[in-house]
Design an enzyme around this catalytic site. Structure first.
Site: not given
Ligand code: NAP
Ligand code: GLV
Length: 327
Positions: A242, A290
Protein backbone atom coordinates in the site's frame (compact mmCIF):
# COMPACT_ATOMS: atom_id res chain seq x y z
CA UNK A 1 -28.20 -23.32 5.52
CA UNK A 2 -26.76 -22.20 2.20
CA UNK A 3 -30.18 -22.20 0.55
CA UNK A 4 -31.40 -19.55 2.95
CA UNK A 5 -28.37 -17.29 2.54
CA UNK A 6 -28.95 -13.76 1.31
CA UNK A 7 -25.82 -12.20 -0.10
CA UNK A 8 -25.38 -8.63 -1.31
CA UNK A 9 -22.46 -7.71 -3.58
CA UNK A 10 -21.11 -4.14 -3.52
CA UNK A 11 -18.16 -3.42 -5.80
CA UNK A 12 -16.92 0.01 -6.83
CA UNK A 13 -15.77 -1.11 -10.31
CA UNK A 14 -18.51 -1.20 -12.94
CA UNK A 15 -19.07 -4.79 -14.09
CA UNK A 16 -17.27 -6.35 -11.12
CA UNK A 17 -20.41 -6.57 -8.94
CA UNK A 18 -22.29 -8.47 -11.64
CA UNK A 19 -19.31 -10.77 -12.25
CA UNK A 20 -19.07 -11.59 -8.54
CA UNK A 21 -22.86 -12.11 -8.35
CA UNK A 22 -22.76 -14.56 -11.24
CA UNK A 23 -19.78 -16.51 -9.89
CA UNK A 24 -21.21 -16.74 -6.35
CA UNK A 25 -24.71 -17.68 -7.53
CA UNK A 26 -23.26 -20.53 -9.64
CA UNK A 27 -21.37 -21.89 -6.65
CA UNK A 28 -24.08 -21.42 -4.02
CA UNK A 29 -27.22 -22.90 -5.57
CA UNK A 30 -30.30 -21.89 -3.64
CA UNK A 31 -28.69 -18.81 -2.07
CA UNK A 32 -30.00 -15.42 -3.16
CA UNK A 33 -27.19 -13.23 -4.47
CA UNK A 34 -28.00 -9.65 -5.51
CA UNK A 35 -26.07 -6.52 -6.35
CA UNK A 36 -26.22 -3.54 -3.98
CA UNK A 37 -28.50 -0.76 -5.26
CA UNK A 38 -25.94 1.93 -4.41
CA UNK A 39 -23.01 0.38 -6.30
CA UNK A 40 -22.29 1.22 -9.97
CA UNK A 41 -23.82 -2.03 -11.28
CA UNK A 42 -26.84 -1.60 -9.00
CA UNK A 43 -27.52 1.90 -10.33
CA UNK A 44 -27.64 0.69 -13.94
CA UNK A 45 -31.35 0.21 -14.86
CA UNK A 46 -30.33 -2.52 -17.36
CA UNK A 47 -29.59 -4.84 -14.43
CA UNK A 48 -32.66 -4.06 -12.28
CA UNK A 49 -33.61 -7.75 -11.95
CA UNK A 50 -30.29 -8.51 -10.21
CA UNK A 51 -30.39 -5.61 -7.76
CA UNK A 52 -31.28 -5.83 -4.06
CA UNK A 53 -34.45 -3.88 -3.25
CA UNK A 54 -34.97 -2.16 0.11
CA UNK A 55 -36.96 -5.21 1.24
CA UNK A 56 -33.95 -7.54 0.73
CA UNK A 57 -32.34 -8.28 4.09
CA UNK A 58 -28.80 -9.46 3.37
CA UNK A 59 -26.97 -11.52 5.93
CA UNK A 60 -23.59 -11.56 4.14
CA UNK A 61 -21.86 -8.97 1.98
CA UNK A 62 -19.06 -9.36 -0.55
CA UNK A 63 -17.21 -6.54 -2.21
CA UNK A 64 -14.67 -3.79 -2.53
CA UNK A 65 -15.04 -0.16 -1.52
CA UNK A 66 -18.80 -0.18 -0.82
CA UNK A 67 -20.76 3.09 -1.09
CA UNK A 68 -20.77 5.50 1.88
CA UNK A 69 -24.31 4.55 2.98
CA UNK A 70 -23.85 0.79 2.44
CA UNK A 71 -23.76 -0.26 6.09
CA UNK A 72 -26.68 2.04 6.97
CA UNK A 73 -28.76 0.24 4.32
CA UNK A 74 -27.62 -3.27 5.29
CA UNK A 75 -28.01 -3.51 9.04
CA UNK A 76 -28.44 -7.26 9.50
CA UNK A 77 -25.07 -8.36 8.10
CA UNK A 78 -23.24 -11.22 9.80
CA UNK A 79 -20.06 -10.47 7.93
CA UNK A 80 -18.33 -8.82 4.99
CA UNK A 81 -16.06 -10.73 2.60
CA UNK A 82 -13.43 -8.46 1.06
CA UNK A 83 -12.90 -8.90 -2.68
CA UNK A 84 -9.20 -8.32 -2.03
CA UNK A 85 -6.46 -9.41 0.37
CA UNK A 86 -6.10 -5.96 1.90
CA UNK A 87 -8.84 -4.65 4.18
CA UNK A 88 -7.37 -1.26 5.14
CA UNK A 89 -9.90 0.65 3.01
CA UNK A 90 -12.81 -1.41 4.29
CA UNK A 91 -11.81 -1.00 7.93
CA UNK A 92 -11.58 2.78 7.43
CA UNK A 93 -15.07 2.94 5.85
CA UNK A 94 -16.93 5.48 8.05
CA UNK A 95 -19.99 3.21 8.35
CA UNK A 96 -18.13 -0.03 9.14
CA UNK A 97 -19.71 -1.52 12.31
CA UNK A 98 -16.90 -1.95 14.88
CA UNK A 99 -17.63 -5.60 15.62
CA UNK A 100 -18.64 -6.86 12.16
CA UNK A 101 -16.78 -9.98 11.02
CA UNK A 102 -14.51 -9.14 8.07
CA UNK A 103 -12.96 -11.92 5.98
CA UNK A 104 -10.22 -11.26 3.45
CA UNK A 105 -9.06 -13.17 0.39
CA UNK A 106 -6.21 -15.60 1.04
CA UNK A 107 -4.01 -15.79 -2.06
CA UNK A 108 -6.84 -16.72 -4.47
CA UNK A 109 -4.38 -16.65 -7.38
CA UNK A 110 -2.67 -13.36 -6.48
CA UNK A 111 0.50 -14.74 -4.89
CA UNK A 112 1.92 -16.29 -8.08
CA UNK A 113 1.23 -13.12 -10.08
CA UNK A 114 2.94 -11.00 -7.41
CA UNK A 115 5.94 -13.32 -7.40
CA UNK A 116 6.12 -12.94 -11.22
CA UNK A 117 6.00 -9.15 -10.83
CA UNK A 118 8.86 -9.12 -8.32
CA UNK A 119 10.95 -11.65 -10.23
CA UNK A 120 10.52 -9.57 -13.39
CA UNK A 121 11.82 -6.49 -11.59
CA UNK A 122 14.77 -8.36 -10.04
CA UNK A 123 15.79 -9.85 -13.39
CA UNK A 124 15.48 -6.43 -15.05
CA UNK A 125 17.78 -5.00 -12.39
CA UNK A 126 20.24 -7.88 -12.45
CA UNK A 127 20.37 -7.81 -16.25
CA UNK A 128 20.81 -3.98 -16.21
CA UNK A 129 18.03 -3.51 -18.72
CA UNK A 130 17.39 0.10 -17.64
CA UNK A 131 20.96 0.88 -18.62
CA UNK A 132 20.50 -0.76 -22.03
CA UNK A 133 17.32 1.29 -22.57
CA UNK A 134 19.32 4.46 -21.91
CA UNK A 135 22.10 3.28 -24.26
CA UNK A 136 19.58 2.47 -26.98
CA UNK A 137 18.10 5.98 -26.70
CA UNK A 138 21.61 7.28 -27.44
CA UNK A 139 22.33 4.60 -30.11
CA UNK A 140 25.26 3.36 -28.03
CA UNK A 141 26.54 -0.24 -28.11
CA UNK A 142 27.75 -0.84 -24.55
CA UNK A 143 27.96 -4.17 -22.75
CA UNK A 144 27.66 -4.63 -18.98
CA UNK A 145 28.28 -7.64 -16.78
CA UNK A 146 25.03 -8.72 -15.12
CA UNK A 147 24.80 -8.14 -11.36
CA UNK A 148 25.35 -11.51 -9.62
CA UNK A 149 22.29 -12.63 -7.64
CA UNK A 150 24.31 -12.97 -4.45
CA UNK A 151 24.96 -9.23 -4.67
CA UNK A 152 21.23 -8.52 -4.63
CA UNK A 153 19.98 -9.69 -1.22
CA UNK A 154 16.20 -9.30 -1.08
CA UNK A 155 14.17 -8.35 1.98
CA UNK A 156 10.43 -9.02 2.03
CA UNK A 157 8.58 -6.89 4.59
CA UNK A 158 5.49 -8.92 5.47
CA UNK A 159 5.71 -12.67 4.99
CA UNK A 160 2.07 -13.65 5.37
CA UNK A 161 0.08 -15.46 2.69
CA UNK A 162 1.44 -13.40 -0.22
CA UNK A 163 4.86 -12.39 1.11
CA UNK A 164 5.74 -15.97 2.03
CA UNK A 165 4.96 -17.15 -1.50
CA UNK A 166 6.96 -14.32 -3.06
CA UNK A 167 9.90 -14.97 -0.71
CA UNK A 168 9.95 -18.68 -1.56
CA UNK A 169 9.75 -18.08 -5.33
CA UNK A 170 12.61 -15.57 -5.25
CA UNK A 171 14.72 -17.85 -3.07
CA UNK A 172 14.15 -20.72 -5.47
CA UNK A 173 15.29 -18.42 -8.32
CA UNK A 174 18.67 -18.09 -6.60
CA UNK A 175 18.29 -14.84 -4.65
CA UNK A 176 19.22 -14.58 -0.99
CA UNK A 177 15.92 -13.70 0.67
CA UNK A 178 15.15 -12.50 4.18
CA UNK A 179 11.72 -11.77 5.59
CA UNK A 180 10.46 -9.46 8.29
CA UNK A 181 7.18 -9.96 10.13
CA UNK A 182 5.47 -8.56 13.22
CA UNK A 183 5.78 -11.88 15.04
CA UNK A 184 8.23 -14.82 14.70
CA UNK A 185 7.73 -16.89 11.53
CA UNK A 186 9.55 -19.84 10.07
CA UNK A 187 9.96 -20.33 6.31
CA UNK A 188 12.26 -22.94 4.75
CA UNK A 189 15.20 -21.26 3.01
CA UNK A 190 14.24 -17.77 4.22
CA UNK A 191 15.61 -16.17 7.37
CA UNK A 192 12.72 -14.29 9.01
CA UNK A 193 13.39 -11.47 11.49
CA UNK A 194 10.97 -9.62 13.73
CA UNK A 195 10.87 -7.05 16.50
CA UNK A 196 12.77 -3.76 16.89
CA UNK A 197 16.27 -5.32 16.80
CA UNK A 198 15.33 -7.47 13.86
CA UNK A 199 14.12 -4.41 11.93
CA UNK A 200 17.50 -2.72 11.72
CA UNK A 201 19.30 -6.01 10.98
CA UNK A 202 16.72 -6.80 8.26
CA UNK A 203 17.20 -3.44 6.54
CA UNK A 204 20.99 -3.52 6.83
CA UNK A 205 21.08 -6.92 5.07
CA UNK A 206 18.73 -5.85 2.27
CA UNK A 207 19.50 -4.37 -1.13
CA UNK A 208 16.08 -4.88 -2.75
CA UNK A 209 13.26 -4.16 -0.33
CA UNK A 210 9.85 -5.58 -1.24
CA UNK A 211 6.85 -4.30 0.72
CA UNK A 212 4.07 -6.81 1.31
CA UNK A 213 2.74 -5.85 4.75
CA UNK A 214 -0.79 -4.53 5.26
CA UNK A 215 -1.51 -0.88 5.88
CA UNK A 216 -2.12 -0.54 9.62
CA UNK A 217 -1.39 2.25 12.11
CA UNK A 218 1.95 0.45 12.77
CA UNK A 219 3.04 0.25 9.14
CA UNK A 220 1.94 3.70 7.94
CA UNK A 221 5.01 5.81 7.07
CA UNK A 222 7.28 2.92 8.13
CA UNK A 223 9.47 3.37 5.05
CA UNK A 224 10.86 6.81 5.79
CA UNK A 225 14.27 8.47 5.41
CA UNK A 226 15.67 6.47 8.33
CA UNK A 227 14.54 3.10 6.97
CA UNK A 228 15.77 3.90 3.44
CA UNK A 229 19.16 5.06 4.78
CA UNK A 230 19.70 1.66 6.43
CA UNK A 231 19.48 -0.36 3.19
CA UNK A 232 22.61 -1.55 1.43
CA UNK A 233 24.07 0.91 -1.11
CA UNK A 234 22.44 0.94 -4.58
CA UNK A 235 19.21 -0.27 -3.04
CA UNK A 236 15.87 -0.65 -4.79
CA UNK A 237 12.36 -0.42 -3.34
CA UNK A 238 9.46 -2.48 -4.71
CA UNK A 239 6.13 -1.47 -3.18
CA UNK A 240 3.28 -3.85 -3.95
CA UNK A 241 1.53 -3.43 -0.58
CA UNK A 242 0.00 0.00 0.00
CA UNK A 243 1.23 3.51 -0.80
CA UNK A 244 0.80 4.73 2.77
CA UNK A 245 3.69 2.54 3.97
CA UNK A 246 6.12 4.90 2.22
CA UNK A 247 6.83 8.57 2.95
CA UNK A 248 6.74 9.90 -0.64
CA UNK A 249 9.02 12.91 -0.03
CA UNK A 250 11.62 10.74 1.76
CA UNK A 251 11.64 8.29 -1.15
CA UNK A 252 12.23 11.05 -3.67
CA UNK A 253 14.98 12.56 -1.50
CA UNK A 254 16.70 9.16 -1.19
CA UNK A 255 16.60 8.77 -4.99
CA UNK A 256 17.76 12.30 -5.69
CA UNK A 257 20.74 11.96 -3.34
CA UNK A 258 21.50 8.54 -4.91
CA UNK A 259 21.10 6.89 -1.51
CA UNK A 260 18.68 4.62 -3.34
CA UNK A 261 19.17 3.51 -6.95
CA UNK A 262 15.51 3.21 -7.89
CA UNK A 263 11.99 2.17 -7.04
CA UNK A 264 9.18 0.17 -8.59
CA UNK A 265 5.83 1.37 -7.30
CA UNK A 266 2.51 -0.37 -7.89
CA UNK A 267 0.52 1.28 -5.09
CA UNK A 268 0.12 4.89 -4.01
CA UNK A 269 -1.33 7.06 -1.26
CA UNK A 270 -3.82 8.41 -3.76
CA UNK A 271 -5.08 6.16 -6.58
CA UNK A 272 -5.22 6.79 -9.45
CA UNK A 273 -1.85 8.51 -8.96
CA UNK A 274 -2.55 12.20 -9.73
CA UNK A 275 -1.05 13.39 -13.03
CA UNK A 276 0.89 16.09 -11.15
CA UNK A 277 2.63 13.62 -8.81
CA UNK A 278 6.45 13.66 -9.16
CA UNK A 279 6.59 9.83 -9.19
CA UNK A 280 5.26 9.81 -12.78
CA UNK A 281 8.28 11.54 -14.27
CA UNK A 282 11.08 10.57 -11.92
CA UNK A 283 13.87 8.98 -14.01
CA UNK A 284 14.46 6.16 -11.54
CA UNK A 285 10.90 5.28 -10.60
CA UNK A 286 8.85 2.67 -12.43
CA UNK A 287 5.09 3.12 -11.98
CA UNK A 288 2.41 0.47 -12.55
CA UNK A 289 -1.29 1.15 -11.81
CA UNK A 290 -1.98 -1.28 -8.91
CA UNK A 291 -1.79 -4.37 -11.09
CA UNK A 292 0.73 -6.61 -9.34
CA UNK A 293 -1.96 -8.74 -7.67
CA UNK A 294 -5.28 -8.32 -9.45
CA UNK A 295 -8.28 -10.13 -7.96
CA UNK A 296 -9.13 -13.25 -9.95
CA UNK A 297 -12.93 -13.19 -9.68
CA UNK A 298 -13.68 -16.86 -10.44
CA UNK A 299 -10.99 -18.23 -8.08
CA UNK A 300 -11.88 -15.68 -5.42
CA UNK A 301 -15.61 -16.35 -5.62
CA UNK A 302 -14.88 -20.09 -5.27
CA UNK A 303 -12.91 -19.31 -2.10
CA UNK A 304 -15.65 -17.07 -0.67
CA UNK A 305 -18.37 -19.60 -1.56
CA UNK A 306 -16.41 -22.41 0.14
CA UNK A 307 -16.05 -20.27 3.27
CA UNK A 308 -19.75 -19.35 3.30
CA UNK A 309 -20.60 -23.05 2.97
CA UNK A 310 -18.23 -23.87 5.86
CA UNK A 311 -19.80 -21.16 8.01
CA UNK A 312 -23.25 -22.54 7.21
CA UNK A 313 -22.05 -25.90 8.56
CA UNK A 314 -20.86 -24.17 11.72
CA UNK A 315 -17.16 -24.54 10.85
CA UNK A 316 -14.40 -21.95 11.35
CA UNK A 317 -12.81 -20.31 8.29
CA UNK A 318 -9.43 -18.72 7.56
CA UNK A 319 -8.80 -15.12 6.66
CA UNK A 320 -10.92 -13.61 9.44
CA UNK A 321 -9.48 -10.17 10.13
CA UNK A 322 -8.34 -9.32 13.64
CA UNK A 323 -10.09 -5.98 14.02
CA UNK A 324 -7.73 -4.87 16.80
CA UNK A 325 -4.46 -5.33 14.90
CA UNK A 326 -6.06 -4.22 11.60
CA UNK A 327 -5.23 -7.13 9.28
P1 NAP B 1 -1.23 -11.40 5.53
O1 NAP B 1 -1.32 -12.84 5.18
O2 NAP B 1 -2.12 -10.88 6.60
O3 NAP B 1 0.30 -11.08 5.87
C1 NAP B 1 0.69 -9.85 6.36
C2 NAP B 1 2.15 -9.93 6.77
O4 NAP B 1 2.57 -8.61 7.18
C3 NAP B 1 2.39 -10.85 7.96
O5 NAP B 1 3.62 -11.52 7.83
C4 NAP B 1 2.45 -9.87 9.13
O6 NAP B 1 3.22 -10.28 10.25
C5 NAP B 1 3.15 -8.69 8.47
N1 NAP B 1 2.95 -7.48 9.24
C6 NAP B 1 1.81 -6.92 9.69
N2 NAP B 1 2.07 -5.83 10.42
C7 NAP B 1 3.41 -5.69 10.46
C8 NAP B 1 4.29 -4.78 11.08
N3 NAP B 1 3.84 -3.76 11.82
N4 NAP B 1 5.61 -4.96 10.91
C9 NAP B 1 6.09 -6.00 10.18
N5 NAP B 1 5.31 -6.90 9.57
C10 NAP B 1 3.98 -6.75 9.70
O7 NAP B 1 -1.54 -10.49 4.23
P2 NAP B 1 -1.37 -10.88 2.70
O8 NAP B 1 -2.52 -11.65 2.21
O9 NAP B 1 -0.02 -11.47 2.53
O10 NAP B 1 -1.43 -9.42 2.03
C11 NAP B 1 -0.50 -8.42 2.34
C12 NAP B 1 -0.90 -7.09 1.75
O11 NAP B 1 -0.66 -7.08 0.34
C13 NAP B 1 -2.38 -6.73 1.83
O12 NAP B 1 -2.72 -6.25 3.11
C14 NAP B 1 -2.52 -5.69 0.75
O13 NAP B 1 -2.30 -4.40 1.28
C15 NAP B 1 -1.41 -6.01 -0.23
N6 NAP B 1 -1.91 -6.45 -1.55
C16 NAP B 1 -1.60 -5.71 -2.65
C17 NAP B 1 -2.04 -6.12 -3.90
C18 NAP B 1 -1.67 -5.36 -5.14
O14 NAP B 1 -2.26 -5.59 -6.20
N7 NAP B 1 -0.71 -4.48 -5.11
C19 NAP B 1 -2.79 -7.31 -4.03
C20 NAP B 1 -3.07 -8.02 -2.88
C21 NAP B 1 -2.63 -7.59 -1.64
P3 NAP B 1 2.80 -11.59 11.11
O15 NAP B 1 3.20 -12.75 10.24
O16 NAP B 1 3.62 -11.47 12.33
O17 NAP B 1 1.31 -11.50 11.33
C1 GLV C 1 -5.41 -5.46 -3.66
O1 GLV C 1 -4.78 -4.47 -3.49
C2 GLV C 1 -5.80 -6.34 -2.61
O2 GLV C 1 -5.68 -5.97 -1.44
O3 GLV C 1 -6.26 -7.46 -2.91
Amino acid sequence: MIGAMRIVVAHSEPGAGLAWRRELATRLPGATVLVDAGSPDGRDPAHAAQVATEAFVADWAVGWSPPADFFARHRALRGFFSAGAGVDGLLRHPGMPPALTVVRLEDAGMAELMADYCLHELLRLAGRFDEYAAHQAAARWVEHAPIPRDEMPVGVLGVGVLGMHVARRLASAGFTVRGYARTPRSIDGVDVLHGADGWHAFLAATRVLILLAPRTPETEDLIDADALSRLKPDGWLINIARGALVVDADLIAALDTRRLAGATLDVFREEPLPASHPFWHHPRIHVTPHVSGPTQVAVSAAQVAAKLAALARGEAVGGVVDRTRGY
